[in-house]
Design a protein around this motif. Sequence first.
Motif, PDB file in Angstrom:
ATOM      1  N   GLN A  55       0.838  -1.199   0.000  1.00  0.00           N
ATOM      2  CA  GLN A  55       0.000   0.000   0.000  1.00  0.00           C
ATOM      3  C   GLN A  55       0.874   1.251   0.000  1.00  0.00           C
ATOM      4  N   GLY A  56       1.979   1.195   0.718  1.00  0.00           N
ATOM      5  CA  GLY A  56       2.874   2.347   0.773  1.00  0.00           C
ATOM      6  C   GLY A  56       4.295   1.874   0.613  1.00  0.00           C
ATOM      7  N   TRP A  57       5.178   2.780   0.263  1.00  0.00           N
ATOM      8  CA  TRP A  57       6.578   2.405   0.076  1.00  0.00           C
ATOM      9  C   TRP A  57       7.436   3.477   0.690  1.00  0.00           C
ATOM     10  N   PRO A  58       8.150   3.307   1.754  1.00  0.00           N
ATOM     11  CA  PRO A  58       8.237   2.068   2.520  1.00  0.00           C
ATOM     12  C   PRO A  58       6.911   1.721   3.180  1.00  0.00           C
ATOM     13  N   PRO A  59       6.669   0.427   3.373  1.00  0.00           N
ATOM     14  CA  PRO A  59       5.417   0.056   4.027  1.00  0.00           C
ATOM     15  C   PRO A  59       5.376   0.660   5.420  1.00  0.00           C
ATOM     16  N   PRO A  60       4.247   1.268   5.801  1.00  0.00           N
ATOM     17  CA  PRO A  60       4.165   1.843   7.127  1.00  0.00           C
ATOM     18  C   PRO A  60       4.406   0.763   8.172  1.00  0.00           C
ATOM     19  N   PRO A  61       4.979   1.053   9.320  1.00  0.00           N
ATOM     20  CA  PRO A  61       5.354   2.383   9.801  1.00  0.00           C
ATOM     21  C   PRO A  61       6.807   2.735   9.519  1.00  0.00           C
ATOM     22  N   TRP A 183      35.051   0.737 -13.828  1.00  0.00           N
ATOM     23  CA  TRP A 183      34.652   1.750 -12.841  1.00  0.00           C
ATOM     24  C   TRP A 183      33.436   2.530 -13.328  1.00  0.00           C
ATOM     25  N   ARG A 184      33.415   2.801 -14.620  1.00  0.00           N
ATOM     26  CA  ARG A 184      32.236   3.478 -15.180  1.00  0.00           C
ATOM     27  C   ARG A 184      30.985   2.640 -14.974  1.00  0.00           C
ATOM     28  N   PHE A 185      31.134   1.353 -15.208  1.00  0.00           N
ATOM     29  CA  PHE A 185      29.994   0.461 -15.008  1.00  0.00           C
ATOM     30  C   PHE A 185      29.513   0.548 -13.564  1.00  0.00           C
ATOM     31  N   VAL A 186      30.488   0.611 -12.635  1.00  0.00           N
ATOM     32  CA  VAL A 186      30.111   0.643 -11.221  1.00  0.00           C
ATOM     33  C   VAL A 186      29.323   1.897 -10.903  1.00  0.00           C
ATOM     34  N   TRP A 187      29.740   3.054 -11.400  1.00  0.00           N
ATOM     35  CA  TRP A 187      28.935   4.230 -11.029  1.00  0.00           C
ATOM     36  C   TRP A 187      27.671   4.343 -11.858  1.00  0.00           C
ATOM     37  N   LEU A 188      27.702   3.828 -13.091  1.00  0.00           N
ATOM     38  CA  LEU A 188      26.465   3.862 -13.877  1.00  0.00           C
ATOM     39  C   LEU A 188      25.363   3.031 -13.218  1.00  0.00           C
ATOM     40  N   THR A 189      25.727   1.848 -12.749  1.00  0.00           N
ATOM     41  CA  THR A 189      24.695   1.035 -12.106  1.00  0.00           C
ATOM     42  C   THR A 189      24.268   1.643 -10.781  1.00  0.00           C
ATOM     43  N   TRP A 190      25.134   2.460 -10.209  1.00  0.00           N
ATOM     44  CA  TRP A 190      24.743   3.038  -8.929  1.00  0.00           C
ATOM     45  C   TRP A 190      23.599   4.020  -9.084  1.00  0.00           C
ATOM     46  N   LEU A 191      23.548   4.755 -10.193  1.00  0.00           N
ATOM     47  CA  LEU A 191      22.564   5.826 -10.306  1.00  0.00           C
ATOM     48  C   LEU A 191      21.123   5.330 -10.128  1.00  0.00           C
ATOM     49  N   PRO A 192      20.700   4.291 -10.863  1.00  0.00           N
ATOM     50  CA  PRO A 192      19.334   3.813 -10.590  1.00  0.00           C
ATOM     51  C   PRO A 192      19.156   3.327  -9.155  1.00  0.00           C
ATOM     52  N   ILE A 193      20.210   2.730  -8.610  1.00  0.00           N
ATOM     53  CA  ILE A 193      20.056   2.237  -7.234  1.00  0.00           C
ATOM     54  C   ILE A 193      19.859   3.405  -6.278  1.00  0.00           C
ATOM     55  N   TYR A 194      20.587   4.462  -6.522  1.00  0.00           N
ATOM     56  CA  TYR A 194      20.434   5.650  -5.667  1.00  0.00           C
ATOM     57  C   TYR A 194      18.984   6.113  -5.689  1.00  0.00           C
ATOM     58  N   VAL A 195      18.431   6.187  -6.884  1.00  0.00           N
ATOM     59  CA  VAL A 195      17.038   6.626  -6.988  1.00  0.00           C
ATOM     60  C   VAL A 195      16.116   5.641  -6.278  1.00  0.00           C
ATOM     61  N   MET A 196      16.364   4.369  -6.477  1.00  0.00           N
ATOM     62  CA  MET A 196      15.443   3.383  -5.908  1.00  0.00           C
ATOM     63  C   MET A 196      15.543   3.313  -4.402  1.00  0.00           C
ATOM     64  N   VAL A 197      16.732   3.440  -3.886  1.00  0.00           N
ATOM     65  CA  VAL A 197      16.877   3.300  -2.439  1.00  0.00           C
ATOM     66  C   VAL A 197      16.487   4.593  -1.724  1.00  0.00           C
ATOM     67  N   TYR A 198      16.874   5.739  -2.297  1.00  0.00           N
ATOM     68  CA  TYR A 198      16.690   6.973  -1.522  1.00  0.00           C
ATOM     69  C   TYR A 198      15.492   7.795  -1.953  1.00  0.00           C
ATOM     70  N   TRP A 199      15.143   7.754  -3.208  1.00  0.00           N
ATOM     71  CA  TRP A 199      14.115   8.683  -3.662  1.00  0.00           C
ATOM     72  C   TRP A 199      12.756   8.035  -3.860  1.00  0.00           C
ATOM     73  N   LEU A 200      12.722   6.855  -4.420  1.00  0.00           N
ATOM     74  CA  LEU A 200      11.398   6.264  -4.618  1.00  0.00           C
ATOM     75  C   LEU A 200      10.618   6.165  -3.306  1.00  0.00           C
ATOM     76  N   PRO A 201      11.256   5.777  -2.199  1.00  0.00           N
ATOM     77  CA  PRO A 201      10.503   5.730  -0.942  1.00  0.00           C
ATOM     78  C   PRO A 201       9.976   7.101  -0.514  1.00  0.00           C
ATOM     79  N   ARG A 202      10.505   8.167  -1.084  1.00  0.00           N
ATOM     80  CA  ARG A 202       9.954   9.491  -0.753  1.00  0.00           C
ATOM     81  C   ARG A 202       8.860   9.890  -1.721  1.00  0.00           C
ATOM     82  N   TRP A 203       9.057   9.498  -2.979  1.00  0.00           N
ATOM     83  CA  TRP A 203       8.091   9.939  -3.983  1.00  0.00           C
ATOM     84  C   TRP A 203       6.811   9.132  -3.934  1.00  0.00           C
ATOM     85  N   ILE A 204       6.942   7.875  -3.569  1.00  0.00           N
ATOM     86  CA  ILE A 204       5.738   7.048  -3.621  1.00  0.00           C
ATOM     87  C   ILE A 204       5.016   7.157  -2.294  1.00  0.00           C
ATOM     88  N   PRO A 205       3.780   7.524  -2.325  1.00  0.00           N
ATOM     89  CA  PRO A 205       3.056   7.764  -1.072  1.00  0.00           C
ATOM     90  C   PRO A 205       2.950   6.502  -0.229  1.00  0.00           C
TER      91      PRO A 205
END
Lengths: 205, 332, 642
Positions: A55-61, A183-205
Motif C-alpha cells: 500500500q505504501g513504500w516504505p510500508p508503514p510504519p 569503474w564506469r559500469f560501477v557508477w552507472l549502475t549506482w545511479l538507478p540504485i540511488y534513486v530506488m533506495v533513496y528517492w522512490l521511498p519518498r516519492w511514492i506515497p
Amino acid sequence: MMLQPRFTDDLATLPTTAFSHRSLTWWGVLAFFLIEGSAFALAFASYFFLMNHEQGWPPPPWSPPDLLAGTLFTIVMLLSEIPNSMLKHAAEHGQLKKVRAGLLIIVAIGVLLMVLRIFEFASLNVLWTDNAYGSIMWALLVLHLAHFLTDWVDSCVLAALMHTEHGIEKRRFVDVSENAMYWRFVWLTWLPIYVMVYWLPRWIP
Amino acid sequence: MRRLLPGLAAVALVACEGRQSVTGGDGLHSGQFNSLFLIFLLVTAFFYLLVIAFLVAAVVRRRGRAEDRPEKSGGEGGFRLILIGWVALVALGLTGLTAASYFSDAAAGGARPANAIRIAVTANQWWWDVRYLDPVPANTIRTANELHLPVGVPVHIQLKSNDVIHSFWVPNLAGKQDLIPGRITDITLIPRKEGLYRGQCAEFCGLQHAHMALDVTVEPMETFEAWRRSQLRPAPPPATPLAVTGYNYIMTQECSACHNISGTPASGQVAPDLTHIASRRSIGAGTFPMSRGHLYAWIADPQSAKPGNHMPYVGLEPHELHGVVAYLETLK
Amino acid sequence: MTVLSGKELPRDGVKLSGEALHYRLDKTWSRQPGLWGWLSTVDHKEIGRRYIITAMIFLALGGLLALAMRMQLARPESGLIDPDRYNQIFTMHGTTMMFLFAVPVMEAVAVYLIPLMLGTRNIAFPRLNAFSYWIYLAGGILLWVAFVLDIGPDAGWFAYVPLSGPEYSPGKRTDVWAQMVTFTEIAALAVAVELVATIFKQRAPGMTLARMPLYVWAILITAFMVIFSMPAVTLASSFLLADRLVGTQFFNPFERGDALLWQHLFWFFGHPEVYIIFLPATGFVSQLTETFCRRPVFAYSAVVIALVSNGILAFGLWVHHMFATGLPRLGYSFYTAASMAVSIPTAIQIFCWITTMWLGRPRFDTPFLYVIGFVVTFVIGGLTGVMIASVPLDLQLHDTYFIVAHFHYVLIGGAVFPLLGALTYWFPKITGRMMSEVIGKVNFWMIFLGFQIAFFPMHISGIMGMPRRVYTYPAGLGWETTNLISTVGAFVVALAVLLFVLNAVTSLFRGRIAGPNPWDAAGLEWATSSPPPAYNFAHIPLVSSRTPLWDERGHLPVVTGLRVDDRELLLTSVLDARPDVREPSPLPTIWPLLAALATTAMFVSSMFTPWAVVIGSLPVAAALIFWFWPKEPGLPPEPVIE
Ligand code: HEA
Ligand code: HEA
Ligand code: CUA
Ligand SMILES: [Cu+2]
C-alpha cells in the motif's frame, strides 16, 4: 591423410596488443558487464515486484532512508569519473607516471566511498530481517558493494603492478584501461540504485 | 502417426471412464477441454504427419554411398518458396490454435454467478480443510477432504493455504488452481454429471504430496440438501458403553487438542473436523477407503500408511482403540 | 624506452613447417606430464574431454536414480522406496540432469570443439576455463556427497518456496541445492564468456560471421542466453539462501515477501535454460546433416535467423510454467501466443534439415540415424509443448505425467539423441579411433524404441489424471498398465546407455584408426590430425567459404607468422575476420584449481555461517591475485611500446 598447407599471408608484423574492441579482454569484460547488468536488472525487477503489492513504500510504519550518506556517496562517485577518465586516457597513451598516480587516486577515493557506504547502511532505517522491503533495500546496496569492492581490489592490484617492472608492458595499460571502463559500469549502475533506495521511498506515497 | 493413433484411441478410451481423468468432461470447463484438446490433437497430428512424410520421402529418395563427393549448394530455388509457404502454414496453424485456446479460455473465465454456492478450501500439509460458507454463520459447515456438490449449480471456491503451495485439482470438473500462502485465489466449478470423483493436490507440497486427495460427490440437489442438513447436526452422544470409552478417551486425551467434533468439548482446529467422519469416503485425504478396519489402522498408527503426516502416533491401549473406533463410527 | 625487434623470433612459415615445426610447437604448447601437469593444464581439449566425461557420469548417476523411481512406480502402493527418499531421488534426478548433465555437457562439447572449428590454438581465457571445470566438479561432488549422507535436496528441481524456505525445509538439504546452483552457474557463465570471446575474436582469417558453421552460431546464441538468463537463478538462489541463513524475508508472505517472486525469477532462467540445452543440439543436427547428406545445410541464413529469434523469444515465455498460479487471464494469453510463436523458428530449422536431406544423398551411418530419431521424437515433444502452451489445456495437464512426457521427449529426443549422434560423430576426432558401427546401430534402435516405450505411455498416464512427483499411487485409477510399460522401457533405455558406454570404452582401445577426416566432412576441425596436437593447428587456416575442406581439395590455405617459442593466437576482427592482433595465450598454472578450492571452501562453509563469506573471500581474492599476477620476469622479447 593430412592436408598440405598452401602458404598465403605472413602475419609476423601484426601488433601483440590493442585497445578497446580489438582486445580479447575487452570482450571478456563486456560479457561480464552483460552478466552483472542482468543481475542488477533482475534485482531491480524484484524491487518493483515487491513494491507493487504494497500500500505504501516504505510500508508503514517504516520511514524512508536518510539522504545524507547516500547523496555524498553519489557525488563522490560521480566526481571520481574525472580522475578515472584521465587515468583511462593516460593508459591509452602509455603515460606510466600518470597511470601510477591515477590508480592511487582511484584507490584512495575507493576508501572514502567505503566509509560512506557504511554510513549508508546505517541510514536505511530498516534491517534486512524486518521485512521484504528491508531485505531488498539491503540487497541492492550489498549487490552494488560487491561490484564496487571487486573493482577496488582490482585497482589496488593494478596500482601495485604498475609500480613494479611489469608496469612497462603494453598489456598492462590495456588492463588499466579496462579497469577504468569497469569503474564506469560501477557508477552507472549506482545511479538507478540511488534513486530506488533513496528517492522512490519518498516519492511514492 | 504410429504413435498418435494409439494416442487418439487412448483418449477416446479414457474419456469414458475414470474418476480422476482430465477427459472426464463432467464439469462445464472440463467439457470444453475435450473439444479443445481434440482440435489441438488433430492440428498437431496433421503437422506431425506432414513432417514425417517429408522426412521419409527425403531420406529414401537418393541413398548416399560412402564414395559420394559432397555437392555444392544450388538447385534449391523451389524450396525457398516452399519454405515461405511452410512458415505461413505453420503461422496459420499456430494462429488458429491460439485463437481456439483464447476463446475456449474466455468462455471458461466467465463471471462468477450470483447464485453460486460459496465454499472456502484451505490446504494444509497434507489435507483439505473445507468450509461451506453461509450468510448465517451458524449455517456454515466444516468438513475435510471431501466436497459435495449439487449437479448443475455453480460453486465458487475460495482457495487459501496455511503452509506451502498446493494445487486444487478435480480433473473431471475443471483445471487446476494453485493455493498460495499469502494470497487468496479462487475457482468456479459447474458440475454437469452426477458421480463420484477424485481430486488430488497437484503441486508438490512435501513428504505426503502423493496422499492429498479430495473426494468429490456430485449429486442431485435434494441429496445435496440432505447431506448439508446432516452436516449441520452436532455429533450425537455416544450410545454404547464401548463408544463411551472412546468418547471419554478422545475428550480427555490428545485427540481433542487437534480435532474438532461439534457438540462435544473437542474443539481443536489444526486437524480435520471429525464431526461427520464416518460419512466420508476416505481416511487421511484418500490414504484409505473408509471402513472399520482402516479406521483401526489409521488410529493405531497414522504414520505407517502415510509416513510423515502431522498426526502423531498416539499408542492407544487395545480397549481404548476399540472404543475410539466404535465412537468415530457413530459420527455419521 | 627500449624497443626490441620482433623479427628474429622463431615463427611458423615456409621456412619452419612440417616435422620441425611440430617439434617446436609441441614443446611450447604441451603441458608437463604427470599429476601436476594434469591438474594445472589449460588446454581446452583436455578440459573439454574431462568436462564431457564428468557430465556423462552424471547422466549415468541421474539415470540410475530414474531407474529407482521407475521401480517404485512400476506397481501401485509399492513400498520399495519411502517418501522421504523418493522426494530426494526425483529432486536429485531433475537437478543432476539439468544442472550437472544437460547444460554442462553442451558447454563441454563446445569447449572441445569450438576452438577447433574456428581454427585457433586455444579457447579464450583458458585459465578461466580450467577454473570453470573445477568449480563445476566441486558443485557436483557437493550435491552427490550430500545425497549419500541423506542430506540430498528434496524440494524438486525448481525448489518452490515456501516449501524450500527456512520454515518447511529445515536442515541443510535446500542449502546444498542452492549452493550447487551457485557452483554450476558460475561454471556455466565462465564458459559462456570464453565462448563469446573465442567466437568473436579468434576465428580463422576469412571466416566471416556468415561463414561460421551453424554449430558455432548455435553456441554463440546459447552463450548469450546463458549470460542473460543464469543471473536470474543465481540471484534467486542467493535470495533463498539469505532467507534461510541470515533471516531476510524475500519470500515470506507474512513479512511482505512473495512466494511468486521465486517462481518468476526461477522460470526467467528456467525457460531459457531448456533452449540452452536444445540450441546446441540443433547445432549438432546441422553439422551432422551437412556431413551425412553431403551438402551444406539448406537456407543457411534462415537457420541463423531461426536461432537468433529462438534465443530472443525464449525470454518471453517463462510465465507458461505458472499458468496455475492465478495471475490475470489477459496476461496469460500473451504468454500463450509467445509460446506458440517460438515454434516457428523451430519449424524453420526442421524444414531446412529435411530439405537438405531431400536435396542431398543421405548416408545412414550411426550419427545420422540419431538425426532421424531426433526429428521423429523431438517433433512429438514440440507439439505436446504447443498443447500445453494453451492455458485451458495446461490447467488440466500441468504437473501431470503429460508434462513429464513432454519434457523427456524434448530433452532426450531433442538433446540427448543429437548428443549421442554428435559423440559418435566426433569420437574419432577426440580419440583417433572410430566407434563400432554395428554396435552403434543396435544401440540406436534400442534407445529409440526403449525411449518410446518408456515415455509415450506417460502421456496417457497424465491424461488419466496421474500427477507428477508422487511417490506412489493407489490402484484402481487405471494407471497401473501405463506405469508398468514405462518402467520396462526405462530399463531398455538404461541398457542402451550402458551399451553406448561399452562401445565407447572398447573403441577407445580397439576401434579402427580414424585419420584426420574419416567422414569426409567440411569443417576445420577435420583439417588437423585425430586427436589434434596440443597446439591444434600447425599453421592457422585461411577460410574462404562455409565448407572449407570441401572447397579446398588437397591443399589447405594457411597464414603464418605466429611465434613458436611462446603461446600465441591470432585475433581477427569481429565481423569479417581480418587478422588483427597476435595475442599471447596463458601458460598452464595451478592457480585456477586453488582458486576453485578456495571458492568451494567459502561456499560450503557459508552454509554454516554467513561470516564464511567475509573470511572466505580473502583466500579467494589471494588466489585470484596470484592467478593474474604476471609470472614472466623482466622484459618480454617483443616490442613493448609500438
Ligand atoms: C529441450 C528442452 C525443451 C524444449 C525444446 C521445449 C520446447 C517447448 N516447450 Fe517445454 N519444457 C521443458 C523443456 C523443453 N521444452 C521442460 C524441462 C519443462 C518442464 C519443467 C518442469 O516443470 O519440470 C517444460 C515445460 C513446458 C511447459 C509448462 C508445462 C507445465 O508445467 O504446465 C510449457 C507450456 O507452455 C512448454 C511449452 C513448450 C513449447 C511451446 C515448446 C516449443 O519450443 C516447441 C517448438 C517445436 C515444435 C512445435 C515442433 C516443430 C514444429 C513444427 C513441426 C511446426 C508445426 C507445428 C504447429 C503448427 C503446432 N514446456
Ligand atoms: C536431460 C534431462 C533428463 C534425462 C536424460 C532424463 C532421463 C530419464 N528420466 Fe527424467 N526428469 C528430468 C530430466 C531428465 N530425465 C527432469 C528435469 C525431471 C523433473 C524433476 C522434478 O520434478 O523435479 C525428470 C523427472 C522424471 C520423472 C518424474 C518423477 C516424478 O515426477 O515423480 C520420471 C519418472 O519416470 C523420469 C524418468 C526418467 C527416465 C526413465 C530416464 C531415462 O531416460 C534415463 C536413462 C539413463 C540411464 C538409466 C542411465 C544408465 C546408466 C547405467 C546403466 C550405468 C552406466 C554404467 C557406467 C557408466 C559404468 N524423470
Ligand atoms: Cu498438497 Cu501437493
Ligand atoms: Cu518453458
